[in-house]
Write a protein that holds these residues in place. Structure first.
Motif, short mmCIF file in Angstrom:
data_model
loop_
_atom_site.label_atom_id
_atom_site.label_comp_id
_atom_site.label_asym_id
_atom_site.label_seq_id
_atom_site.Cartn_x
_atom_site.Cartn_y
_atom_site.Cartn_z
N SER A 177 0.83 -1.20 0.00
CA SER A 177 0.00 0.00 0.00
C SER A 177 0.86 1.25 0.00
O SER A 177 1.77 1.39 0.83
N ALA A 178 0.59 2.15 -0.95
CA ALA A 178 1.14 3.50 -0.93
C ALA A 178 2.66 3.55 -0.95
O ALA A 178 3.28 4.32 -0.21
N HIS A 179 3.26 2.74 -1.80
CA HIS A 179 4.72 2.81 -1.96
C HIS A 179 5.12 2.34 -3.35
O HIS A 179 4.56 1.38 -3.88
N ARG A 180 6.10 3.01 -3.90
CA ARG A 180 6.65 2.59 -5.18
C ARG A 180 7.34 1.24 -5.04
O ARG A 180 7.66 0.80 -3.94
N ALA A 181 7.61 0.59 -6.16
CA ALA A 181 8.29 -0.70 -6.14
C ALA A 181 9.74 -0.53 -5.69
O ALA A 181 10.34 0.54 -5.88
N GLY A 214 -3.58 5.48 -3.23
CA GLY A 214 -4.53 6.58 -3.23
C GLY A 214 -4.34 7.40 -4.50
O GLY A 214 -3.21 7.65 -4.93
N GLU A 215 -5.43 7.84 -5.08
CA GLU A 215 -5.33 8.49 -6.38
C GLU A 215 -4.61 9.83 -6.30
O GLU A 215 -4.08 10.31 -7.33
N ASP A 216 -4.53 10.45 -5.12
CA ASP A 216 -3.85 11.74 -4.98
C ASP A 216 -2.54 11.62 -4.21
O ASP A 216 -2.01 12.63 -3.73
N THR A 231 0.01 -14.05 -9.32
CA THR A 231 -0.88 -13.11 -9.98
C THR A 231 -0.81 -11.75 -9.29
O THR A 231 -0.29 -11.62 -8.18
N GLY A 232 -1.34 -10.76 -9.95
CA GLY A 232 -1.32 -9.41 -9.39
C GLY A 232 -2.65 -8.72 -9.60
O GLY A 232 -3.42 -9.06 -10.49
N ALA A 233 -2.92 -7.75 -8.76
CA ALA A 233 -4.12 -6.92 -8.88
C ALA A 233 -3.77 -5.52 -8.42
O ALA A 233 -2.84 -5.32 -7.64
N ARG A 234 -4.54 -4.57 -8.92
CA ARG A 234 -4.30 -3.16 -8.57
C ARG A 234 -5.62 -2.51 -8.22
O ARG A 234 -6.63 -2.73 -8.90
N ARG A 235 -5.63 -1.72 -7.15
CA ARG A 235 -6.81 -0.93 -6.82
C ARG A 235 -6.38 0.47 -6.40
O ARG A 235 -5.42 0.63 -5.64
N VAL A 236 -7.09 1.44 -6.91
CA VAL A 236 -6.83 2.84 -6.59
C VAL A 236 -8.04 3.39 -5.84
O VAL A 236 -9.19 3.20 -6.26
N TYR A 237 -7.77 4.06 -4.71
CA TYR A 237 -8.83 4.57 -3.84
C TYR A 237 -8.81 6.10 -3.83
O TYR A 237 -7.75 6.71 -3.99
N PRO A 238 -9.95 6.71 -3.60
CA PRO A 238 -9.94 8.16 -3.39
C PRO A 238 -9.08 8.52 -2.18
O PRO A 238 -9.08 7.82 -1.17
N GLY A 239 -8.33 9.62 -2.32
CA GLY A 239 -7.53 10.07 -1.18
C GLY A 239 -6.05 10.12 -1.49
O GLY A 239 -5.61 9.81 -2.60
#
Length: 262
Positions: A123-127, A204-206, A225-233
């Motif tokens: 969560s919330a970190h670059r690779a 977070g999208e921002d 496998t991988g998945a991605r989700r972007v949340y408001p905030g």
């Protein structure tokens, strides 16, 4: 009484250990954060996983201890703390710096020949491979204050006007960010075999700390496998989006337990 009830490192979010040998969701904190970052997670189903937070030295009831200053020491100590849980299925969630810690913990468990966790949620970190190749000087007090106010203006930043709280916030934060900023000097060179654990990448999208390359970077590090989700905030989107995040994470954990994410 659990054999883990007196551990310094692992804190079940419910305040006590569940009976039995069900699966565990290990929750790793952001820079400067503690086990209380995950308070309340036990009130969500989470696919039957027991949420257990890691408490690092230098904060909360471990404030008198020196913070960890070595990546090798950090991941080794966390891996050691998991030994009594070796018979229980494991998933890992890491927010911000905790995402890096989670990745390195999976590598440490693989080196020890331990079973691969069922899921890594970052969560919330670059690779890791996107981290700077050279660390700059330690951040000044002003830079630490600016860091908190830029990324966490609705949470920890509120404490910074109180001198006593400021010291309690900045001591572990400064140590953690120094460790964070030296990450690439610890990481192994490119070419290491990818992990087999499925990754879920959450942002977070921002959030100014991640980019469009973030998901692809993490996905390159696993054969799962991988998945991605972007949340408001922003960087701490998981506070405002907790219900949605933990509902969706619970589904991921259910699928991982069934082997459907591999």
């Amino acid at each position: 009484m659990s054999e883990l009830s007196d551990t310094r490192w692992l804190r079940p979010c419910a305040g006590h250990w569940r009976k039995g040998s069900g699966p565990v969701l290990l929750c790793l904190p952001h820079a400067g954060g503690g086990a209380l970052s995950y308070a309340g997670w036990d009130r969500y189903p989470l696919g039957g996983f027991e949420p257990v937070a890691v408490c690092l030295p230098g904060r909360e009831d471990r404030f008198a201890e020196d913070p960890v200053t070595s990546w090798a020491a950090l991941v080794s100590a966390i891996a050691d703390s998991l030994t009594p849980l070796a018979h229980r299925p494991l998933a890992v969630f890491g927010h911000s710096m905790g995402a890096l810690t989670g990745y390195e913990l999976l590598r440490e468990l693989a080196r020890r020949g331990r079973p691969a966790p069922l899921l890594l949620a970052v969560s919330a970190h670059r690779a890791p491979q996107e981290m700077p190749t050279a660390a700059g000087p330690p951040r000044s007090t002003r830079e630490l204050l600016d860091y908190v106010r830029r990324l966490d203006d609705g949470g920890t930043a509120e404490l910074l006007d109180d001198p006593e709280w400021r010291d309690m916030v900045l001591r572990p934060l400064g140590a953690d960010l120094r460790l964070h900023d030296t990450y690439r000097s610890y990481a192994e060179p490119p070419g290491q075999p990818p992990l087999v654990t499925p990754f879920v990448v959450l942002t977070g999208e921002d959030d100014p700390t991640v980019s469009d390359r973030t998901y692809a970077g993490w996905a390159a590090l696993t054969r799962g496998t991988g998945a991605r989700r972007v949340y408001p905030g922003g960087h701490f989107y998981l506070r405002e989006q907790r219900d949605r995040l933990l509902t969706e994470l619970g589904r991921d954990l259910e699928n991982a337990m069934r082997g459907e994410l591999r």
